[in-house]
Motif scaffolding. Structure first.
Motif, short mmCIF file in Angstrom:
data_model
loop_
_atom_site.label_atom_id
_atom_site.label_comp_id
_atom_site.label_asym_id
_atom_site.label_seq_id
_atom_site.Cartn_x
_atom_site.Cartn_y
_atom_site.Cartn_z
N ASN A 106 44.69 -8.60 -38.90
CA ASN A 106 45.56 -9.01 -40.68
C ASN A 106 46.38 -10.51 -40.18
OD1 ASN A 106 45.06 -6.69 -41.52
ND2 ASN A 106 47.48 -6.43 -41.50
N ALA A 107 46.81 -11.05 -38.68
CA ALA A 107 47.93 -11.96 -38.81
C ALA A 107 46.23 -13.05 -38.59
CB ALA A 107 48.00 -11.91 -37.99
N LEU A 108 45.04 -12.64 -37.47
CA LEU A 108 44.68 -13.21 -37.08
C LEU A 108 43.20 -13.70 -38.76
CD1 LEU A 108 43.21 -12.01 -33.63
CD2 LEU A 108 44.50 -14.77 -34.05
N MET A 109 42.90 -12.70 -39.20
CA MET A 109 41.84 -12.88 -40.37
C MET A 109 42.69 -13.84 -41.54
SD MET A 109 39.41 -11.31 -40.32
CE MET A 109 38.51 -11.00 -41.19
N THR A 111 44.73 -15.65 -40.88
CA THR A 111 45.23 -17.76 -41.05
C THR A 111 43.67 -18.06 -40.33
OG1 THR A 111 46.27 -16.90 -39.03
CG2 THR A 111 47.42 -16.90 -39.96
N CYS A 112 43.53 -17.57 -39.64
CA CYS A 112 42.15 -18.39 -39.14
C CYS A 112 40.64 -18.30 -40.11
CB CYS A 112 41.08 -17.39 -37.78
SG CYS A 112 42.46 -17.59 -36.43
N ASN A 113 40.82 -20.15 -39.54
CA ASN A 113 38.88 -20.49 -40.20
C ASN A 113 38.20 -21.28 -39.05
OD1 ASN A 113 39.69 -20.40 -42.86
ND2 ASN A 113 41.74 -22.31 -42.74
N GLU A 114 36.99 -21.64 -39.67
CA GLU A 114 35.98 -22.26 -38.55
C GLU A 114 36.50 -23.47 -37.68
OE1 GLU A 114 31.98 -22.22 -40.09
OE2 GLU A 114 31.42 -22.63 -38.23
N GLY A 115 36.73 -23.35 -36.77
CA GLY A 115 36.88 -24.55 -35.67
C GLY A 115 38.51 -24.34 -35.99
N ASP A 116 38.96 -23.15 -35.75
CA ASP A 116 40.26 -23.56 -35.51
C ASP A 116 40.93 -22.47 -33.60
OD1 ASP A 116 41.86 -24.30 -37.29
OD2 ASP A 116 42.20 -21.57 -38.78
N GLU A 117 40.56 -23.52 -32.70
CA GLU A 117 41.55 -22.83 -31.93
C GLU A 117 42.82 -21.65 -31.40
OE1 GLU A 117 39.31 -26.66 -30.01
OE2 GLU A 117 41.61 -26.62 -29.21
N VAL A 118 42.02 -20.56 -30.79
CA VAL A 118 43.67 -19.73 -30.27
C VAL A 118 43.92 -19.91 -28.73
CG1 VAL A 118 44.74 -17.34 -31.04
CG2 VAL A 118 43.35 -18.46 -32.36
N MET A 131 38.92 -10.53 -31.66
CA MET A 131 39.47 -10.66 -32.99
C MET A 131 40.17 -12.16 -33.19
SD MET A 131 43.00 -7.84 -33.37
CE MET A 131 43.19 -6.46 -32.47
N VAL A 132 40.22 -12.74 -31.82
CA VAL A 132 40.04 -14.51 -32.75
C VAL A 132 38.37 -14.58 -33.12
CG1 VAL A 132 39.84 -16.58 -32.27
CG2 VAL A 132 41.47 -14.91 -31.05
N LEU A 133 37.64 -14.82 -32.69
CA LEU A 133 35.95 -14.32 -32.80
C LEU A 133 35.46 -13.79 -34.19
CD1 LEU A 133 34.69 -13.87 -29.25
CD2 LEU A 133 34.64 -16.07 -30.89
N LEU A 134 35.94 -12.27 -34.83
CA LEU A 134 35.38 -12.72 -35.82
C LEU A 134 36.27 -12.76 -36.84
CD1 LEU A 134 36.44 -7.82 -35.47
CD2 LEU A 134 34.18 -8.94 -36.25
N ALA A 135 37.51 -13.25 -36.35
CA ALA A 135 38.32 -13.46 -38.29
C ALA A 135 38.08 -15.86 -37.77
CB ALA A 135 39.67 -13.87 -37.39
N GLY A 136 36.70 -15.46 -37.36
CA GLY A 136 36.29 -16.57 -37.49
C GLY A 136 36.58 -18.03 -36.08
N TRP A 167 47.17 -21.03 -33.31
CA TRP A 167 47.97 -20.19 -32.33
C TRP A 167 48.19 -20.14 -30.55
CZ3 TRP A 167 50.98 -17.00 -35.42
CH2 TRP A 167 50.98 -16.75 -36.99
N LEU A 168 49.43 -20.11 -30.24
CA LEU A 168 49.38 -19.35 -28.88
C LEU A 168 49.37 -18.15 -28.68
CD1 LEU A 168 49.29 -18.98 -25.61
CD2 LEU A 168 52.23 -20.04 -26.56
#
Ligand SMILES: Cc1ncc(COP(=O)(O)O)c(C=O)c1O
Length: 400
Positions: A106-109, A111-118, A131-136, A167-168
């Motif tokens: 939920n948190a990653l979905m 907040t993450c936009n394309e290009g955002d690095e985690v 999950m980061v990849l799923l969220a874009g 995010w870290l």
């Protein structure tokens, strides 16, 4: 297959679940298999928790609840965060989901936009990058090597941060290594984050209570209160209370983020299981003494496994501070050939040959982003561990 989405093509199925499934299949086919792959305690859920669930059923607490959790559970979570971590949260800053996994998702979905690095220290829990990849977003792995006991240094974190870092993801004690950051080690990381106000921290405290030999668990917002407004503190009842099947995880954080996570959940699963939520209230508010009793068992098993693995030539296994995993380095086994004739080119081949030739199921290191290693979950009986480690010793002794 053209019918499937591009998003799906970016991710792979969970390798840890795949190993458990393969071990179960071999067992069902009559093979003598010892599974050291599953990330769950072998203990039963404590009676007081089961009783609370039975009472909830009898009282008809079997309907939809508020999307992100009943108020009783949110209050219990706030009390827990104050009691154990010295953190002040109000119930409206808390979100409850179907396991820690859904909280992270939920948190990653949200907040993450394309290009955002985690930023994800490796070795990592297998689901974070996918999950980061799923969220874009874009996962950025930082190798935390054996030389530093599988912990990321402040210098490494500093070097990994870019203007695109969102995010870290921080996890201590860690799955898969069991490594736990001391207060000072964590402070070194939070000091770096203070210099980069655009970076938020998602801390996965799932193994908080599985801490050994006097190791003192700490969490980022506690170590650096100035990070409170950009920290999402995630925890759950799955591991500490032997409640993996009940599916309750939670997070506390800034109101806006919690609201965004609720929105994701409201359009996907709605509330976590009502009965499980009442059970989790009892887990958090009820007696906590079995946590230390369980830890005594885990320490005994950890010492058994670490001792037996370190007896193997070519294997190095540090003694972790917590969780119920060890992550031995097998550099000395790579390039050798097993008794059955398999060339051990990497840790995946090692794990497959080990399963096929000895019946011991472990998860290969590449799945967690750091090789050559494998992960042992020692949340199983002493007898099974003794047998499994003996087989691993025999397998490794047979390498030439
Ligand atoms: C580090 C870590 N975080 C989160 C989870 C997910 O926990 P849950 O079963 O509550 O979804 C796990 C489970 O293996 C884990 O190891």
């Amino acid at each position: 297959m053209p019918f499937l989405s591009d998003t799906l093509a970016r991710v792979k199925p969970s390798p840890t679940i795949a190993v458990s499934t393969k071990a179960q299949e071999l067992k069902a086919a009559g093979k003598d298999v010892i599974g050291l792959g599953a990330g769950e305690p072998d203990f039963d859920t404590p009676e007081n928790i089961k009783d609370a669930a039975k009472r909830a059923i009898d009282a008809g607490k079997t309907k939809y609840t508020a999307v992100d959790g009943i108020i009783e559970l949110k209050q219990a979570i706030c009390a827990k965060l104050k009691r154990d971590n010295g953190l002040d949260y109000e119930p409206k800053q808390v979100s409850v989901s179907s396991g820690g996994k859904q909280v992270l998702y939920n948190a990653l979905m949200a907040t993450c936009n394309e290009g955002d690095e985690v930023i994800i220290p490796a070795p990592y829990w297998v689901s974070y990058p996918d999950m980061v990849l799923l969220a874009g977003g874009t996962p950025v792995a930082v190798e935390a090597t054996l030389a530093n006991n599988f912990k990321m240094t402040a210098e490494q974190l500093e070097a990994a941060i870019t203007p695109k870092t969102k995010w870290l993801i921080f996890n201590s004690p860690s799955n898969p290594t069991g490594a736990g950051y001391t207060h000072d080690e964590l402070k070194a990381l939070t000091d770096v984050l203070l210099r980069h106000p655009h970076v938020w921290v998602m801390t996965d405290d799932m193994y908080e209570h599985l801490a050994f030999d006097g190791f003192k668990f700490c969490t980022p917002a506690q170590v650096e209160p100035k990070l409170y407004d950009r920290t999402l503190t995630i925890n759950g009842v799955s591991k500490a209370y032997a409640m993996t099947g009940w599916r309750i995880g939670y997070a506390a954080g800034p109101l806006e983020l919690i609201g965004a996570m609720r929105k994701v959940q409201s359009q996907s699963t709605s509330n976590p299981c009502s009965v499980s939520q009442y059970a989790a209230v009892e887990a958090l508010n009820g007696p906590q003494d079995y946590l230390s009793a369980n830890n005594e068992v885990f320490v005994r098993r950890r010492n058994l496994v670490v001792g037996m693995l370190n007896d193997i030539e070519g294997v190095t296994c540090p003694t972790p501070e917590g969780a119920f995993y060890v992550y031995p380095d097998i550099s000395g086994c790579i390039g050798k050939t097993s008794k059955a004739g398999t060339l051990i080119e990497n840790d995946e081949i090692f794990a497959t040959a080990l399963l096929e030739e000895t019946g011991v199921a472990v998860v290969f290191g590449a799945a967690f982003g750091l090789s050559p290693n494998f992960r042992v979950s020692y949340a199983t009986s002493d007898d099974a561990l003794l047998d499994a480690c003996t087989r691993i010793q025999t397998f490794c002794a047979g390498l030439s």
